[in-house]
Design a protein around this motif. Structure first.
Motif, PDB file in Angstrom:
ATOM      1  N   SER A  46     -10.218 125.709 -13.276  1.00 22.31           N
ATOM      2  CA  SER A  46      -9.714 125.044 -14.477  1.00 22.31           C
ATOM      3  C   SER A  46     -10.635 125.247 -15.665  1.00 22.31           C
ATOM      4  CB  SER A  46      -9.538 123.538 -14.208  1.00 22.31           C
ATOM      5  OG  SER A  46      -8.573 123.299 -13.204  1.00 22.31           O
ATOM      6  N   LYS A  49     -10.385 128.869 -16.895  1.00 23.35           N
ATOM      7  CA  LYS A  49      -9.112 129.189 -17.534  1.00 23.35           C
ATOM      8  C   LYS A  49      -8.825 128.316 -18.752  1.00 23.35           C
ATOM      9  CE  LYS A  49      -6.294 131.291 -13.897  1.00 23.35           C
ATOM     10  NZ  LYS A  49      -7.092 131.327 -12.673  1.00 23.35           N
ATOM     11  N   GLY A  50      -9.541 127.196 -18.874  1.00 24.04           N
ATOM     12  CA  GLY A  50      -9.311 126.298 -19.997  1.00 24.04           C
ATOM     13  C   GLY A  50      -8.064 125.461 -19.857  1.00 24.04           C
ATOM     14  N   ARG A  51      -7.581 125.323 -18.629  1.00 26.19           N
ATOM     15  CA  ARG A  51      -6.408 124.486 -18.350  1.00 26.19           C
ATOM     16  C   ARG A  51      -6.467 124.051 -16.893  1.00 26.19           C
ATOM     17  NH1 ARG A  51      -2.958 127.508 -15.294  1.00 26.19           N
ATOM     18  NH2 ARG A  51      -3.154 129.794 -15.432  1.00 26.19           N
ATOM     19  N   ILE A  52      -5.772 122.986 -16.551  1.00 24.30           N
ATOM     20  CA  ILE A  52      -5.796 122.477 -15.186  1.00 24.30           C
ATOM     21  C   ILE A  52      -5.023 123.419 -14.263  1.00 24.30           C
ATOM     22  CG2 ILE A  52      -5.128 120.568 -13.670  1.00 24.30           C
ATOM     23  CD1 ILE A  52      -7.449 119.919 -15.552  1.00 24.30           C
ATOM     24  N   THR A  53      -5.661 123.796 -13.150  1.00 30.17           N
ATOM     25  CA  THR A  53      -5.022 124.658 -12.160  1.00 30.17           C
ATOM     26  C   THR A  53      -5.084 124.003 -10.784  1.00 30.17           C
ATOM     27  OG1 THR A  53      -7.012 125.881 -11.539  1.00 30.17           O
ATOM     28  CG2 THR A  53      -5.810 126.665 -13.475  1.00 30.17           C
ATOM     29  N   TYR A 231     -11.846 117.746 -11.466  1.00 35.59           N
ATOM     30  CA  TYR A 231     -10.554 117.447 -12.081  1.00 35.59           C
ATOM     31  C   TYR A 231      -9.577 117.071 -10.970  1.00 35.59           C
ATOM     32  CZ  TYR A 231     -12.026 119.260 -16.628  1.00 35.59           C
ATOM     33  OH  TYR A 231     -12.663 119.439 -17.834  1.00 35.59           O
ATOM     34  N   SER A 236      -5.414 117.804 -18.645  1.00 39.17           N
ATOM     35  CA  SER A 236      -6.053 118.788 -19.518  1.00 39.17           C
ATOM     36  C   SER A 236      -7.557 118.736 -19.281  1.00 39.17           C
ATOM     37  CB  SER A 236      -5.733 118.514 -21.000  1.00 39.17           C
ATOM     38  OG  SER A 236      -6.193 117.232 -21.386  1.00 39.17           O
ATOM     39  N   VAL A 237      -8.236 119.813 -19.638  1.00 41.63           N
ATOM     40  CA  VAL A 237      -9.680 119.870 -19.417  1.00 41.63           C
ATOM     41  C   VAL A 237     -10.409 119.077 -20.498  1.00 41.63           C
ATOM     42  CG1 VAL A 237      -9.622 122.060 -18.180  1.00 41.63           C
ATOM     43  CG2 VAL A 237      -9.839 122.060 -20.680  1.00 41.63           C
ATOM     44  N   ASP A 242     -16.339 119.540 -18.124  1.00 37.63           N
ATOM     45  CA  ASP A 242     -16.671 120.971 -18.044  1.00 37.63           C
ATOM     46  C   ASP A 242     -18.182 121.184 -17.987  1.00 37.63           C
ATOM     47  OD1 ASP A 242     -13.990 121.516 -18.223  1.00 37.63           O
ATOM     48  OD2 ASP A 242     -14.087 122.503 -20.185  1.00 37.63           O
TER      49      ASP A 242
END
Length: 263
Positions: A46, A49-53, A231, A236-237, A242
């Motif tokens: 996450s 990539k800058g987004r939740i995975t 997360y 959202s991150v 981070d």
């Protein structure tokens, strides 16, 4: 522990093992059942990539380990054929008694590169000569950093059996010369942190005590143990979350590179 997100991301993006025999640095995660190993892999993905995975399967309702197979996780740099030069391997959790969780011998075999991707953990050691046994591992197959993943709330109730299993793993890693770190997860579950900004975790007296407890249990130095919030419920991150993940991740890569440099 302070982290500069921009510089850490640049370091990870630019990183390549200097050892010509190794194309990627391998990080092996181990620790008690429900510690957050799979969730940490998702959290790293996450951040990058800058987004939740959610590539690595997790189950918040599972009372037993949810990870059943040995799998290598690679991280895309932004295009389908570009990857970061480090990989993670998830393992079944270490059980609280002799009859639960991963067999310690399988962790030892994984560190030596003898476990092939897709191997299903069975509670007994992988047999030499079986389809999942890699008889001739390369440096790429071997583990270059071992990371213990321990949830903060679990430390005071960890059984002696679980502690002994982790100590056995630690001694095996020592004999192989593999560097060892630990991350303490679920730090936001601590009562003292419920209404605090996550950036203040290293100011928490109770969490400092948790680090010292992990140090005492495993024999790791305090400066090789990191506080992390995974997360889990976020959509959202967040820069502060981070920063904790990146600070731990950068140290893992740096220690693994030092190990490769010495070979």
């Amino acid at each position: 522990m302070p982290s500069n997100k921009t510089s850490d991301l640049e370091y990870l993006t630019d990183y390549k093992p200097q050892n010509s025999e190794c194309q990627h640095l391998r990080v092996l995660l181990c620790g008690p059942l429900g510690g957050g190993k799979s969730t940490f892999i998702n959290s790293v993905d996450s951040v990058l990539k800058g987004r939740i995975t959610g590539r690595c399967p997790v189950d918040t309702t599972a009372r037993d380990t949810f990870t059943k197979t040995y799998k290598t996780y690679r991280f895309h740099k932004g295009s389908p054929r570009a990857f970061y030069s480090f990989v993670f391997n998830d393992t079944m959790g270490i059980g609280s008694d002799a009859n639960s969780g991963i067999c310690v011998e399988d962790i030892k075999l994984a560190m030596m590169g003898h476990v092939r991707d897709g191997y299903e953990f069975k509670g007994k050691p992988l047999a030499e000569g079986s389809e999942s046994y890699n008889a001739d591992p390369t440096l790429n197959d071997k583990v270059h950093v071992l990371v213990y993943v321990i949830p903060a709330f679990f430390i005071p109730i960890m059984t002696e059996e679980a502690i002994e299993k982790m100590r056995e793993v630690r001694l095996a890693a020592r004999d192989l010369g593999i560097p060892q770190l630990a991350i303490v997860t679920k730090v936001d579950w601590e009562d003292a942190m419920r209404h605090e900004n996550i950036k203040n975790v290293y100011k928490s007296k109770s969490l400092k005590n948790q680090i010292e407890d992990v140090s005492a249990i495993l024999g790791l130095s305090v400066n090789s143990i990191f506080l992390v919030k995974n997360y889990e419920s976020e959509v959202s991150v967040n820069d502060d979350v981070d920063a904790l993940i990146l600070g731990a991740l950068r140290q893992m890569i740096s220690c693994g590179e030092d190990f490769l440099d010495d070979l």
